[in-house]
Scaffold this motif. Structure first.
Motif, PDB file in Angstrom:
ATOM      1  N   PHE A   1      25.870 124.002  51.730  1.00 51.59           N
ATOM      2  CA  PHE A   1      24.531 123.644  51.306  1.00 51.59           C
ATOM      3  C   PHE A   1      24.336 122.169  51.641  1.00 51.59           C
ATOM      4  O   PHE A   1      25.124 121.315  51.220  1.00 51.59           O
ATOM      5  CB  PHE A   1      24.414 123.896  49.799  1.00 51.59           C
ATOM      6  CG  PHE A   1      23.171 123.344  49.156  1.00 51.59           C
ATOM      7  CD1 PHE A   1      21.987 124.049  49.179  1.00 51.59           C
ATOM      8  CD2 PHE A   1      23.194 122.117  48.513  1.00 51.59           C
ATOM      9  CE1 PHE A   1      20.852 123.544  48.574  1.00 51.59           C
ATOM     10  CE2 PHE A   1      22.067 121.607  47.908  1.00 51.59           C
ATOM     11  CZ  PHE A   1      20.886 122.322  47.943  1.00 51.59           C
ATOM     12  N   GLY A   2      23.331 121.859  52.443  1.00 54.39           N
ATOM     13  CA  GLY A   2      23.077 120.481  52.848  1.00 54.39           C
ATOM     14  C   GLY A   2      21.713 120.019  52.376  1.00 54.39           C
ATOM     15  O   GLY A   2      20.722 120.738  52.507  1.00 54.39           O
ATOM     16  N   LYS A   3      21.647 118.811  51.836  1.00 57.22           N
ATOM     17  CA  LYS A   3      20.390 118.289  51.318  1.00 57.22           C
ATOM     18  C   LYS A   3      20.226 116.833  51.729  1.00 57.22           C
ATOM     19  O   LYS A   3      21.140 116.020  51.560  1.00 57.22           O
ATOM     20  CB  LYS A   3      20.350 118.404  49.791  1.00 57.22           C
ATOM     21  CG  LYS A   3      19.068 117.870  49.163  1.00 57.22           C
ATOM     22  CD  LYS A   3      19.119 118.044  47.643  1.00 57.22           C
ATOM     23  CE  LYS A   3      17.855 117.533  46.976  1.00 57.22           C
ATOM     24  NZ  LYS A   3      17.904 117.667  45.497  1.00 57.22           N
ATOM     25  N   LYS A   4      19.078 116.536  52.301  1.00 63.71           N
ATOM     26  CA  LYS A   4      18.752 115.157  52.671  1.00 63.71           C
ATOM     27  C   LYS A   4      17.517 114.728  51.888  1.00 63.71           C
ATOM     28  O   LYS A   4      16.487 115.395  51.919  1.00 63.71           O
ATOM     29  CB  LYS A   4      18.480 115.050  54.168  1.00 63.71           C
ATOM     30  CG  LYS A   4      17.932 113.688  54.607  1.00 63.71           C
ATOM     31  CD  LYS A   4      17.570 113.695  56.072  1.00 63.71           C
ATOM     32  CE  LYS A   4      16.887 112.398  56.501  1.00 63.71           C
ATOM     33  NZ  LYS A   4      16.490 112.415  57.915  1.00 63.71           N
ATOM     34  N   THR A   5      17.627 113.609  51.190  1.00 64.77           N
ATOM     35  CA  THR A   5      16.509 113.058  50.430  1.00 64.77           C
ATOM     36  C   THR A   5      16.338 111.604  50.822  1.00 64.77           C
ATOM     37  O   THR A   5      17.323 110.852  50.879  1.00 64.77           O
ATOM     38  CB  THR A   5      16.768 113.150  48.914  1.00 64.77           C
ATOM     39  OG1 THR A   5      17.146 114.483  48.572  1.00 64.77           O
ATOM     40  CG2 THR A   5      15.522 112.776  48.128  1.00 64.77           C
ATOM     41  N   VAL A   6      15.100 111.215  51.113  1.00 66.55           N
ATOM     42  CA  VAL A   6      14.815 109.840  51.538  1.00 66.55           C
ATOM     43  C   VAL A   6      13.813 109.229  50.569  1.00 66.55           C
ATOM     44  O   VAL A   6      12.783 109.839  50.243  1.00 66.55           O
ATOM     45  CB  VAL A   6      14.253 109.792  52.974  1.00 66.55           C
ATOM     46  CG1 VAL A   6      14.123 108.345  53.439  1.00 66.55           C
ATOM     47  CG2 VAL A   6      15.147 110.573  53.933  1.00 66.55           C
ATOM     48  N   PHE A   7      14.137 108.002  50.119  1.00 62.35           N
ATOM     49  CA  PHE A   7      13.269 107.253  49.223  1.00 62.35           C
ATOM     50  C   PHE A   7      12.754 106.014  49.949  1.00 62.35           C
ATOM     51  O   PHE A   7      13.470 105.418  50.770  1.00 62.35           O
ATOM     52  CB  PHE A   7      14.032 106.853  47.956  1.00 62.35           C
ATOM     53  CG  PHE A   7      14.688 108.009  47.254  1.00 62.35           C
ATOM     54  CD1 PHE A   7      13.985 108.763  46.329  1.00 62.35           C
ATOM     55  CD2 PHE A   7      16.007 108.356  47.527  1.00 62.35           C
ATOM     56  CE1 PHE A   7      14.577 109.840  45.687  1.00 62.35           C
ATOM     57  CE2 PHE A   7      16.610 109.424  46.888  1.00 62.35           C
ATOM     58  CZ  PHE A   7      15.892 110.170  45.955  1.00 62.35           C
TER      59      PHE A   7
END
Length: 846
Positions: free
Chosen positions: A370-376
């Motif tokens: 499971f891969g998750k990318k979050t950008v702030f």
């Protein structure tokens, strides 16, 4: 294949651990129709209530759900219709159809009722709306500003998913059940997952419109993972390649190494079907909910919803996109992109939320990734120019020295968004699991299978696939090799091997040492190194394998006659340096003595024979590859192909008398490579090469021996139906062209599209000649071209007719294999040549 050495070892460990475990999967499918008209309903939400697992119907009203986390109820809901819930029999595959009752609802005093018409673009308000969005793209995207800058905080997490109770109860996990206290539940599909890797990046982004420049300065990189088994920097490059920044305003979106057509591409009305759902408030603005899905569910396109301002600006406020279950995308069970935008400074729309979640699986069921990318984003600043030095340079991304060595106080003070408790727990979990003996033993075996080396601490023995091989001249070859590991010294690598041929009864061996000259570990970028090598070996003239060891056992099987070989003794000194901005140089000195073997002889027209020739070459290579990244490890560095061209120029000079050299000559070579994306028709790789040799009376081993392939493996940069040493030149030009359609045609054939095959066509051609001053047929006193045992010449020039071969292939067979039918088009009269053939290639790709 090198990218497998990063993430696959950890995945395989858990796959091996799940042997015999298979929680019951159920498949629920059916159709949703209007209860009154019986017309199929598209874009209906079909979910398991409370499980956050579901899908939407296609334009035929059909849906399909396959999961091991189903509940006993299934719900169908759609704007303008009454919600319907049906009870399921748990643990069984079922067909569940819904008939939704329409209800009248008021939207701005307009009554909307469920009614389906034959889809067409003409007089379609949804298509007119998306055309307005496309027309206004340039005025809404962030590039409307002359200058902008912002702080960026990116988090990428990988986790093992489908962590079932059966998995937890495995005997091998008995001593560390505490690890499973870190299990969380995915928001995308409700699957339990165990985080195992986290990468954080802090950067500052600067944009200038004229001349257009976007520069990202990375100030901090932090990676948490299994350092002993996974190359974290290599994983970082893979993540950057798989999870590239997504710009929905671009016509094409690169994702997981493939190009997708954006739903607001200029081609979108031809690729997608659009449907206006309703109007809703988004972040205080009135937005039109525009649903979309690809006309062909197997095309590289998205499905989902765009939320568009209900005014004359037609800006995208939010995008929520997924991929179809039928898409020809390997190892991806589910994918979701969520992007939200806010209007800043009264003009362009900037990111307020940017999230990408991917559910990877090597198989359709069982444990996966499971891969998750979050950008702030924070501290936006507009129309404030900076000094030219900020925008200068070729590279789009600049890593500030020391970015990977920041301490905890830097991260605590610099993060835009703090780590969640679950993310902080990764530190504890990763350190704990690596202390478990069962984990260590299994990972050692997995690394042997994947990387080919057995780890003994400071020393690694391998690669195992070269321990045994054979050929017509040397017979059986037994080989043992070893290299030092990073534990020994990450700035110095020693490696070598010893091999013995049982037919020629000769030992061959090699030893080398590589030093890092910039104080960095050898596998880190930028590289600056010095390598010294001494080698006594053999090679088939013209045999050059790409990213694969020539001693690989499978390459021992060859077609036709392959009994002409060269024995050589070589000393080589090589200096390599990355200069930044895409430039690199390589300087090397190579002294080599070559002797003929098998049925190969060094003969002259006067029946004179010599036993060896010696050359001493000084070579300089200049390479320009803007924004290039690599899959890399300690002993290899494989470029990641992008849309940017690659230029390479090499000049080589041999000086007669220098360390016993027999000849004076010079060689100039130029190579240009470019990948051209032609979405939705896939992409084409183009490579041009040209060379010229300056010298006279040169023997054929010192000419250009064109790359040939007599193995049954398809080689990308070799002529697959050319025999070893069949053609030589002292000047030539060549062109390789290979087009990958990515299933564009197969996806439209009902039975074939289920196989996930992908179409490939290629062209390879080379034209050259041997000038009179190096041609033994014209100028006397030059070493004769090789002959067979009957005295017939077996090596030719290309003068008058180019060599051409073409191939048609099927890729992605069983997700890993490619098979090509290759046809040779010219020089068919040469003896012992194959006019056509089938070739196989192993290829890992998404």
């Amino acid at each position: 294949m090198k990218r497998l050495q990063y993430i696959l070892p950890l995945v395989l460990f858990f796959l091996f651990s799940t042997e015999g475990i298979a929680q019951k999967y159920v498949n629920i499918k059916g159709r949703v129709v209007d209860a009154r008209t019986k017309e199929p309903l598209p874009f209906v939400n079909v979910v398991f209530p409370g499980k956050n697992i579901g899908t939407i119907t296609d334009y035929n009203g059909d849906y399909n759900l396959s999961t091991q986390w189903a509940s006993n109820q299934l719900q169908a809901s759609f704007i303008g219709y009454k919600k319907s819930i049906k009870t399921l029999e748990q643990g069984r595959n079922q067909i569940i159809n819904f008939e939704l009752e329409p209800e009248s609802i008021s939207l701005n005093e307009v009554v909307v009722t469920g009614q389906r018409k034959r889809y067409r673009n003409r007089d379609n308000p949804a298509v007119e709306l998306i055309k307005k969005v496309i027309e206004n793209k340039d005025s809404n995207r962030k590039e409307v500003f002359d200058y902008y800058e912002y702080d960026k905080h990116e988090k990428v997490e990988f986790a093992l998913n489908n962590i079932t109770d059966e998995f937890r109860s495995k005997k091998m996990f008995k001593k560390f059940q505490y690890v499973f206290s870190f299990v969380d539940t995915s928001e995308i599909n409700g699957k339990p997952y165990l985080p195992v890797f986290l990468k954080e990046t802090l950067s500052k982004v600067y944009y200038r419109k004229e001349p257009q420049t976007r520069k990202e300065y990375i100030s901090g990189t932090n990676m948490i993972g299994f350092h002993d088994y996974i190359d974290n920097e290599g994983v970082g490059f893979i993540i950057d390649n798989l999870y590239q920044d997504i710009d929905i305003y671009s016509n094409n979106i690169t994702l997981l190494t493939n190009q997708f057509v954006s739903p607001i591409s200029t081609l979108a009305p031809l690729i997608y079907k659009f449907h206006i759902i309703d109007t809703i408030p988004i972040n205080g603005l009135r937005a039109i909910n525009l649903a979309f899905q690809p006309r062909n569910k197997a095309d590289f396109a998205f499905k989902g919803n765009l939320y568009i301002t209900d005014d004359d600006k037609y800006a995208v406020i939010k995008a929520d996109m997924r991929v179809s279950e039928d898409i020809n995308l390997n190892f991806v069970n589910d994918l979701q992109i969520i992007q939200e935008f806010k209007k800043l400074n009264g003009e362009g729309w900037m990111f307020s939320r940017d999230e990408l979640v991917v559910d990877f699986n090597l198989t359709n069921k069982g444990t996966g990734m499971f891969g998750k990318k979050t950008v702030f984003y924070d501290n936006y600043l507009f129309d404030t120019p900076r000094s030219d030095s900020i925008y200068s340079g070729i590279e789009n991304t600049v890593k500030i020295r020391g970015h990977a060595e920041r301490d905890s106080s830097f991260w605590a003070n610099s993060r835009i968004e703090k780590l969640t408790q679950q993310e902080e727990n990764i530190f504890v979990m990763v350190d704990s699991i690596q202390q478990v003996p069962a984990f260590k033993r299994t990972m050692d075996i997995v690394m042997l299978l994947v990387a080919g080396y057995w780890n003994f601490g400071n020393l690694e023995v391998g690669p195992v696939n070269t321990f045994y091989s054979f050929n017509d001249v040397e017979g059986f070859r037994l080989k043992v090799g070893a290299r030092t590991s990073e534990k020994f010294n990450d700035r110095l690598r020693l490696e070598g091997y010893l091999t013995y041929g049982f037919k020629d009864e000769k030992f061959k061996y090699s030893g080398s040492a590589t030093w890092s000259l910039n104080g960095r570990p050898l596998k880190e970028n930028p590289r600056h190194s010095l390598k010294a090598m001494y080698q006594v070996e053999t090679n088939f003239p013209g045999m050059e394998m790409q990213f694969i060891n020539e001693d690989n056992f499978l390459l021992s099987f060859k077609r036709g006659v392959a009994d002409k070989i060269l024995y050589y003794e070589m000393f080589k000194l090589e200096h390599y340096r990355d200069w930044g901005n895409g430039f690199s140089t390589m300087l090397n000195f190579k002294n080599m003595t070559q002797e003929p073997g098998g049925t190969l002889y060094f003969r002259f027209s006067d029946d004179r024979e010599i036993h060896s020739i010696t050359s001493s070459e000084i070579a300089a290579t200049l390479r320009f590859a803007p924004n290039e990244k690599f899959y890399q490890g300690l002993s290899y560095r494989t470029p990641i192909i992008t849309r940017y061209p690659i230029f390479q120029l090499t000049y080589t000079q041999s000086i007669k008398g220098l360390f016993g050299a027999d000849y004076d000559y010079g060689k100039a070579n130029i190579n240009v490579f470019k990948r051209v994306y032609l979405s939705p028709f896939g992409f084409m790789d183009l490579e041009f090469e040209g060379s010229k040799i300056f010298g006279r009376n040169l023997p054929f081993p010192l000419l250009t021996v064109h790359r040939a392939n007599q193995t049954y493996s398809y080689q990308l940069l070799s002529y697959n139906l050319m025999n070893f040493l069949e053609f030589v030149s002292d000047q030539h030009i060549s062109l390789f062209a290979e087009h990958h359609f990515n299933g564009f045609f197969f996806n439209k054939i009902p039975l074939i599209k289920r196989l996930g095959w992908r179409e490939i066509i290629s062209f390879k051609g080379v034209y050259g000649s041997v000038t009179d001053k190096n041609n033994p047929g014209i100028t006397p006193g030059i070493m004769l071209f090789p002959t067979d045992e009957s005295g017939n010449i077996t090596t030719y020039t290309l003068e008058g007719t180019p060599y051409v071969e073409m191939s048609a292939g099927i890729g992605n067979i069983l997700k890993f294999f490619r098979v090509d039918y290759v046809q040779r088009l010219t020089h068919l009269q040469n003896p012992d040549v194959a006019n056509s053939g089938i070739r196989l290639r192993f290829k890992f790709d998404f």
